[in-house]
Design a protein around this motif. Structure first.
Motif, short mmCIF file in Angstrom:
data_model
loop_
_atom_site.label_atom_id
_atom_site.label_comp_id
_atom_site.label_asym_id
_atom_site.label_seq_id
_atom_site.Cartn_x
_atom_site.Cartn_y
_atom_site.Cartn_z
N LEU A 285 -1.09 -1.48 5.49
CA LEU A 285 -1.74 -0.55 4.53
C LEU A 285 -1.23 -0.90 3.15
O LEU A 285 -0.02 -0.98 2.93
CB LEU A 285 -1.36 0.90 4.86
N VAL B 142 -2.45 -0.65 -1.32
CA VAL B 142 -3.41 -0.31 -2.38
C VAL B 142 -3.00 -1.05 -3.64
O VAL B 142 -1.80 -1.16 -3.95
CB VAL B 142 -3.43 1.23 -2.61
N ARG C 123 -2.21 6.37 -6.65
CA ARG C 123 -2.28 7.81 -6.91
C ARG C 123 -3.69 8.28 -7.25
O ARG C 123 -3.90 9.20 -8.03
CB ARG C 123 -1.31 8.22 -8.04
N LYS C 124 -4.67 7.62 -6.61
CA LYS C 124 -6.06 8.05 -6.76
C LYS C 124 -6.63 8.51 -5.41
O LYS C 124 -7.84 8.64 -5.26
CB LYS C 124 -6.92 6.91 -7.30
N GLY C 125 -5.74 8.62 -4.42
CA GLY C 125 -6.21 9.07 -3.11
C GLY C 125 -6.78 7.95 -2.24
O GLY C 125 -7.36 8.22 -1.19
N ALA D 117 -5.15 5.44 -0.51
CA ALA D 117 -4.44 5.29 0.77
C ALA D 117 -4.74 6.46 1.69
O ALA D 117 -4.91 6.28 2.91
CB ALA D 117 -2.94 5.17 0.53
N LEU D 118 -4.81 7.64 1.13
CA LEU D 118 -5.10 8.81 1.96
C LEU D 118 -6.47 8.66 2.64
O LEU D 118 -6.62 8.94 3.83
CB LEU D 118 -5.06 10.08 1.09
N ASN E 144 11.53 1.86 1.56
CA ASN E 144 10.20 2.02 0.95
C ASN E 144 9.95 3.49 0.59
O ASN E 144 9.21 4.21 1.26
CB ASN E 144 9.13 1.50 1.91
N ARG F 263 8.29 4.89 -1.79
CA ARG F 263 6.90 5.21 -2.12
C ARG F 263 6.09 5.41 -0.84
O ARG F 263 5.37 6.40 -0.70
CB ARG F 263 6.34 4.01 -2.90
N ALA G 45 3.48 13.07 2.65
CA ALA G 45 2.40 13.85 2.01
C ALA G 45 1.15 13.87 2.89
O ALA G 45 0.38 14.83 2.85
CB ALA G 45 2.07 13.26 0.64
C1 LIG Z 1 2.15 3.71 -0.25
C2 LIG Z 1 0.79 3.40 -0.87
C3 LIG Z 1 -0.13 2.79 0.19
C4 LIG Z 1 0.18 4.72 -1.40
O1 LIG Z 1 -1.13 4.43 -1.91
P1 LIG Z 1 -1.88 5.41 -2.93
O2 LIG Z 1 -3.34 5.09 -2.86
O3 LIG Z 1 -1.24 5.36 -4.26
O4 LIG Z 1 -1.61 6.85 -2.29
P2 LIG Z 1 -2.50 8.18 -2.50
O5 LIG Z 1 -3.05 8.20 -3.88
O6 LIG Z 1 -3.47 8.31 -1.38
O7 LIG Z 1 -1.33 9.28 -2.37
C5 LIG Z 1 -1.52 10.49 -1.64
C6 LIG Z 1 -0.27 11.33 -1.83
O8 LIG Z 1 0.89 10.64 -1.30
C7 LIG Z 1 2.04 10.92 -2.12
N1 LIG Z 1 2.47 9.70 -2.81
C8 LIG Z 1 1.81 8.53 -2.92
N2 LIG Z 1 2.52 7.63 -3.64
C9 LIG Z 1 3.66 8.26 -4.00
C10 LIG Z 1 4.79 7.86 -4.77
N3 LIG Z 1 4.87 6.64 -5.32
N4 LIG Z 1 5.79 8.76 -4.95
C11 LIG Z 1 5.70 10.01 -4.43
N5 LIG Z 1 4.65 10.45 -3.69
C12 LIG Z 1 3.65 9.58 -3.48
C13 LIG Z 1 1.58 11.95 -3.15
O9 LIG Z 1 1.76 13.24 -2.61
C14 LIG Z 1 0.09 11.63 -3.26
O10 LIG Z 1 -0.69 12.70 -3.76
P3 LIG Z 1 -0.76 12.97 -5.36
O11 LIG Z 1 -1.03 11.65 -6.04
O12 LIG Z 1 -1.90 13.95 -5.49
O13 LIG Z 1 0.58 13.53 -5.75
C15 LIG Z 1 0.92 2.44 -2.09
O14 LIG Z 1 1.96 2.90 -2.94
C16 LIG Z 1 1.21 0.99 -1.71
O15 LIG Z 1 0.30 0.18 -1.51
N6 LIG Z 1 2.53 0.65 -1.59
C17 LIG Z 1 2.93 -0.72 -1.18
C18 LIG Z 1 2.62 -1.01 0.28
C19 LIG Z 1 3.18 0.04 1.21
O16 LIG Z 1 4.26 0.56 0.98
N7 LIG Z 1 2.41 0.39 2.27
C20 LIG Z 1 2.77 1.49 3.19
C21 LIG Z 1 3.82 1.14 4.12
S1 LIG Z 1 3.21 0.23 5.51
#
Ligand SMILES: CC(C)(COP(=O)(O)OP(=O)(O)OC[C@H]1O[C@@H](n2cnc3c(N)ncnc32)[C@H](O)[C@@H]1OP(=O)(O)O)[C@@H](O)C(=O)NCCC(=O)NCCS
Length: 155
Positions: free
Chosen positions: A79, A81, A87-89, A91-92, A118, A120, A127
């Protein structure tokens, strides 16, 4: 704000996986392996699934998952992004699609492993409603433990 679209992952999205993981800063061998996984997972619908997330027509994220019949659990194996679209939803939306795949397979739940460092990723899974499962010492490297998060669909 533009709407996230989740679509089935196609082979032509491979270059987007490389672009996204390179932007995140992954080493080349991991980037190549993940890009190959995403393609393979998209081609075996019996137990595997892969999806891409688009924003304004651009692929900005991906997920790939595996369903195991023996214990009826689905694992999120990849997974990510694009950092320009965090933070645009995105991954969710990807995780909810993976959960829908798991439910279609009658899985009992879904889980994911990630490095304990990790922060983040861990904050994201918490969340998204995932619960801390356990720490696996030395899972990634001798000096890098893994942590598993789980979501069960029934009590
Ligand atoms: C982890 C990851 C997939 C999140 O992707 P994203 O699209 O930014 O996440 P979302 O926007 O769907 O976040 C949903 C909620 O998760 C939480 N969240 C996401 N990133 C966060 C961060 N950096 N710090 C704290 N909370 C976080 C928040 O509650 C967020 O809601 P909000 O933005 O309304 O506060 C992204 O940071 C990424 O690609 N990281 C590198 C690869 C990785 O770690 N993959 C997952 C492990 S396998």
């Amino acid at each position: 704000m533009s709407q996230v679209q989740i679509i089935p992952f196609k082979t032509e999205h491979r270059s987007a996986v490389v672009r996204i993981l390179t932007a995140i800063g992954w080493a080349e061998q991991y980037v190549t392996a993940a890009a190959e996984n995403a393609v393979t997972f998209s081609q075996n619908p019996e137990t595997l699934a892969a999806y891409a997330a688009q924003l304004n027509g651009e692929v900005v994220g991906f997920i790939y998952v595996k369903y195991a019949a023996w214990n009826q659990l689905t694992q999120i194996e990849g997974l990510a992004v694009d950092p320009a679209h965090h933070r645009k939803g995105v991954a969710l939306a990807l995780v909810r699609q993976a959960e829908a795949f798991a439910r279609e397979k009658q899985a009992r739940g879904i889980y994911v492993d990630t490095p304990t460092t990790n922060q983040r990723g861990r904050a994201f899974y918490e969340a998204a409603g995932y619960l801390f499962g356990y720490i696996m010492p030395r899972y990634y490297e001798d000096q890098l433990d893994g942590v598993t998060y789980q979501k069960f669909f029934t009590g």
